[in-house]
Design a protein around this motif. Structure first.
Motif, PDB file in Angstrom:
ATOM      1  N   SER A 162      -7.808   3.955  -0.273  1.00 24.27           N
ATOM      2  CA  SER A 162      -7.116   2.710   0.037  1.00 24.27           C
ATOM      3  C   SER A 162      -8.090   1.699   0.644  1.00 24.27           C
ATOM      4  O   SER A 162      -8.832   2.020   1.580  1.00 24.27           O
ATOM      5  CB  SER A 162      -5.978   2.985   1.034  1.00 24.27           C
ATOM      6  OG  SER A 162      -5.585   1.825   1.720  1.00 24.27           O
TER       7      SER A 162
ATOM      8  N   ASP B  74       0.864  -1.180   0.000  1.00 21.16           N
ATOM      9  CA  ASP B  74       0.000   0.000   0.000  1.00 21.16           C
ATOM     10  C   ASP B  74       0.901   1.231   0.000  1.00 21.16           C
ATOM     11  O   ASP B  74       1.542   1.552   0.998  1.00 21.16           O
ATOM     12  CB  ASP B  74      -0.920   0.003   1.220  1.00 21.16           C
ATOM     13  CG  ASP B  74      -2.010   1.062   1.130  1.00 21.16           C
ATOM     14  OD1 ASP B  74      -1.725   2.179   0.635  1.00 21.16           O
ATOM     15  OD2 ASP B  74      -3.149   0.785   1.548  1.00 21.16           O
TER      16      ASP B  74
ATOM     17  N   ASN C 283      -2.176   0.042  -3.419  1.00 22.72           N
ATOM     18  CA  ASN C 283      -2.800   1.330  -3.675  1.00 22.72           C
ATOM     19  C   ASN C 283      -1.683   2.308  -4.024  1.00 22.72           C
ATOM     20  O   ASN C 283      -0.703   2.418  -3.284  1.00 22.72           O
ATOM     21  CB  ASN C 283      -3.571   1.833  -2.449  1.00 22.72           C
ATOM     22  CG  ASN C 283      -4.499   2.983  -2.800  1.00 22.72           C
ATOM     23  OD1 ASN C 283      -5.332   2.863  -3.698  1.00 22.72           O
ATOM     24  ND2 ASN C 283      -4.389   4.093  -2.102  1.00 22.72           N
TER      25      ASN C 283
ATOM     26  N   SER D  53      -0.003   4.383  -0.478  1.00 23.77           N
ATOM     27  CA  SER D  53      -0.838   5.580  -0.357  1.00 23.77           C
ATOM     28  C   SER D  53      -0.067   6.774   0.158  1.00 23.77           C
ATOM     29  O   SER D  53       0.730   6.671   1.102  1.00 23.77           O
ATOM     30  CB  SER D  53      -1.996   5.306   0.602  1.00 23.77           C
ATOM     31  OG  SER D  53      -2.809   4.256   0.160  1.00 23.77           O
TER      32      SER D  53
END
Length: 370
Positions: free
Chosen positions: A342, A332, A366, A334
């Motif tokens: 997310s 992830d 993400n 983000s």
């Protein structure tokens, strides 16, 4: 302190992008004309005089326009589509500046025994309810919660709302003390409509300290069960050092923050680490009794920096859960904006709101905001 422009692909310091250059005196001196630089080398006093003069001139020009608007808020109506990325939601909101995200502001919604507390969404700086929560809001509603969202912190040019006063869909520019009062009024409306005794607040970026202000000084402690925040500037931000530089220069007499306020609005300047707002806000500690806090950070945050400054320390009668988005999920990526899009962030919010019904966290790729 969310800022959706320029697009992250063009931001210095973005993953895979050019390195973020450090601020230099020569760069600051660039405000002078070529002729002036050729005649006299710039000095600190030159810069002080030039910026302070510019602030006064710009302030008088704004006053001469007669444009005035007291800080206020609006309740979004209608519902836009669910979005899966921040830039698409931002673009949609430019033409639909007072649109509620899907799942929000159904004033006929009644909480259930399983989910007795409504959820109030608070967007970040220079954002709105739609582009902040176009992904998360419908998922909270589908999970069985009554969801409500406010566009807070609107302010006109004369009140130093900055250029945001001219941009569709831009909110969160007014002083955070005023925004907290608007949140208090909105929460009372939600409680009256639903018959609930308390709400839960989910805040992004500036939504965190605005909620803190409401909890500590606006009567919110008796009306809020949980505060769940993402990239919140609970203790201010250094913007990777730029904001701190501005604070130091201002303390030296170089009105860097005053000049910036004319551009971005007072609500953003208040979020500089070390501001008077935080001196008052944090004087008695991070929390209030009776509220459970969940504070979520991303290691790729380029706006709320350092990223772990968003974490809280529990005071008497409060509980705190601090979460780093990448713990257990390094894929992830983000950043400050895309964390609201997310899957993992949504699962963290759902687990905080309903740990029995949503005990597991999702891990999925993400990207940095595109």
């Amino acid at each position: 302190m969310a800022n959706a422009w320029p697009p992250p692909l063009f931001r210095a310091g973005a993953p895979g992008g050019p390195p973020r250059p450090a601020p230099t005196l020569a760069g600051l001196a660039g405000i002078h004309s070529v002729e002036a630089q050729a005649q006299t080398p710039p000095t600190i006093q030159n810069l002080v005089d030039a910026i302070n003069s510019g602030v006064k001139t710009a302030g008088k020009a704004l006053a001469d326009t007669g444009i005035s608007s007291a800080p206020h808020s609006t309740i979004p109506s209608g519902n836009g589509p669910q979005m899966t990325d921040a830039l698409a939601a931002f673009t949609f909101s430019l033409a639909n500046e007072n649109m509620a995200p899907a799942g929000a502001n159904d004033w006929n919604c009644k909480p259930t025994a399983a989910h007795p507390e409504p959820v109030v969404l608070l967007h970040g700086s220079w954002m709105n309810a739609y582009d902040g929560f176009a992904y998360m809001s419908p998922q909270l509603e589908q999970a069985g919660f009554c969801v409500y969202a406010l566009n807070y912190g609107q302010e006109g040019l004369l009140q130093q709302g900055g250029l945001g006063a001219l941009v569709p869909g831009v909110n969160g520019v007014a002083p955070m003390e005023d925004s907290a009062k608007q949140v208090a009024t909105f929460v009372d409306k939600v409680l009256a409509s639903t018959g609930a005794h308390k709400v839960n607040i989910v805040g992004h970026s500036q939504g965190g300290p605005v909620a803190d202000q409401y909890l500590k000084f606006g009567g919110g402690a008796a009306k809020v069960d949980q505060l769940i925040t993402f990239g919140a500037t609970h203790h201010g931000t250094t913007l990777d050092g730029i904001a701190t530089l501005g604070r130091h220069l201002t303390d030296m007499g170089f009105n860097a923050l005053g000049f910036s306020q004319l551009l971005v609005g007072e609500g953003l300047i208040e979020q500089v680490a070390g501001s008077k707002f935080y001196t008052t806000l944090d004087a008695a500690g991070d929390t209030v009794a009776g509220v459970h806090y969940t504070s979520v950070a991303t290691t790729h945050d380029e706006i709320s920096t350092p990223y772990d400054a968003t974490f809280l320390t529990a005071g008497p009668g409060a509980t705190v859960t601090n979460v780093t988005l990448q713990d257990g999920c390094p894929i992830d990526l983000s950043d400050h904006l895309s964390m609201m899009y997310s899957k993992r962030a949504v699962s963290i919010a759902l687990r905080a709101l309903d740990p029995t019904g949503h005990p597991n966290l999702t891990c999925a790729f993400n990207p940095y905001a595109l």
